[in-house]
Design an enzyme around this catalytic site. Structure first.
Site, PDB file in Angstrom:
ATOM      1  CB  THR A  25      -0.985   0.160   1.287  1.00  0.00           C
ATOM      2  OG1 THR A  25      -0.199  -0.007   2.325  1.00  0.00           O
ATOM      3  CG2 THR A  25      -1.984  -1.078   1.111  1.00  0.00           C
ATOM      4  CG  ASP A  52       3.741  -5.192   3.067  1.00  0.00           C
ATOM      5  OD1 ASP A  52       4.248  -5.941   4.029  1.00  0.00           O
ATOM      6  OD2 ASP A  52       4.123  -3.942   2.859  1.00  0.00           O
ATOM      7  CE1 TYR A  57       5.737   1.784   3.396  1.00  0.00           C
ATOM      8  CE2 TYR A  57       3.859   0.170   3.080  1.00  0.00           C
ATOM      9  CZ  TYR A  57       5.420   0.735   2.940  1.00  0.00           C
ATOM     10  OH  TYR A  57       5.978  -0.759   2.763  1.00  0.00           O
ATOM     11  CE  LYS A  86       6.719  -3.380   5.406  1.00  0.00           C
ATOM     12  NZ  LYS A  86       5.292  -3.088   4.912  1.00  0.00           N
ATOM     13  CG  HIS A 119       9.802  -0.441   7.684  1.00  0.00           C
ATOM     14  ND1 HIS A 119       8.645   0.521   7.447  1.00  0.00           N
ATOM     15  CD2 HIS A 119      10.197  -0.694   6.452  1.00  0.00           C
ATOM     16  CE1 HIS A 119       8.510   0.687   5.987  1.00  0.00           C
ATOM     17  NE2 HIS A 119       9.613  -0.028   5.384  1.00  0.00           N
ATOM     18  CG  ASN A 169      14.752  -3.462   4.474  1.00  0.00           C
ATOM     19  OD1 ASN A 169      14.839  -3.622   3.283  1.00  0.00           O
ATOM     20  ND2 ASN A 169      13.592  -2.459   4.688  1.00  0.00           N
TER      21      ASN A 169
END
Length: 233
Positions: A25, A52, A57, A86, A119, A169
């Site tokens: 998203t 997700d 965001y 996240k 994240h 990550n």
């Protein structure tokens, strides 16, 4: 209508099933947040069940509203949706982890998320500012023990606020840091780099898009001790 959750899913190490095809998203800053809601509803209509998102965001309220509209019209039930959110870099201090998740849940109108992941492994100055900067315009980083952050995620799982916990990550050294943590209760269910196979034709099309480039190298954090991109995954 194809149900992508049933067609392509993976069993996580905690026993829960995760649809491998997720609808992301994230949208550029200039995109109206209403577009995230519209796109999410279309995604659910065509069969996506893994949604997700992330605090970063800044559209979880709109995405949550879209999910509830699809629940209300009978397209899906809550248990049909696998929702990932996240933990952003400004909330890695252990005392901030649960409040950050509870804030996302409130925006979403949900009692729990299906997957809660770190994240990025490097922390930024704690607070509500997404990218805290100093007077020179440089992003302010800080060092937080990832093992302490992980323990706070474990407590969120125990509290029923999330079904599964994982990372994103992370390189192999950072994963080993968590896996070798004394008193580890739950292993990460994922490092958000999905390994999956579709039909040979679909995989050929996806492989054809690969240019072996990283979308965002996050170079501002290159000197942080937990910078992940100087090591192989």
């Amino acid at each position: 209508m194809t149900d992508l959750k049933q067609s392509y899913s993976v069993r996580l190490n905690d026993g829960h099933f995760m649809p491998m095809l997720g609808f992301g998203t994230y949208a550029p800053d200039h995109t109206p947040k209403s577009q995230a809601a519209k796109a999410t509803k279309v995604a659910i209509d065509v069969g996506f069940r893994h949604i997700d998102s992330a605090y970063l965001y800044q559209n979880e309220e709109e995405v949550g509203q879209a999910i509830w509209e699809k629940i209300a019209d009978g397209t899906v039930k809550r248990e049909d949706i696998f929702y990932t959110t996240k933990l952003w870099a400004t909330f890695l201090r252990p005392e901030l982890v649960r409040p950050a998740l509870e804030s996302s849940l409130k925006k979403l109108g949900l009692d729990y998320v299906d997957l809660f992941i770190i994240h990025v492994p490097f922390a930024m100055k704690a607070g509500e500012e997404l990218l805290p900067k100093n007077a020179s315009g440089e992003i302010i980083l800080e060092t937080v023990d990832l093992c302490d952050t992980w323990e706070a995620l474990e407590k969120c799982k125990d509290a029923g606020l999330t079904k599964s916990i994982g990372v994103s990550n992370f390189n192999h050294k950072l994963l080993e840091l968590i896996l070798n943590k004394p008193g580890l209760k739950y292993k990460p269910t994922c490092n958000q780099i999905f390994d999956f196979e579709l039909t040979p034709e679909d995989m050929k099309a996806i492989d054809g898009l690969n240019r072996n480039l990283r979308y965002d190298k996050l170079r501002f954090a290159a000197n942080h001790p937990y910078f992940p991109f100087s090591e192989e995954y």
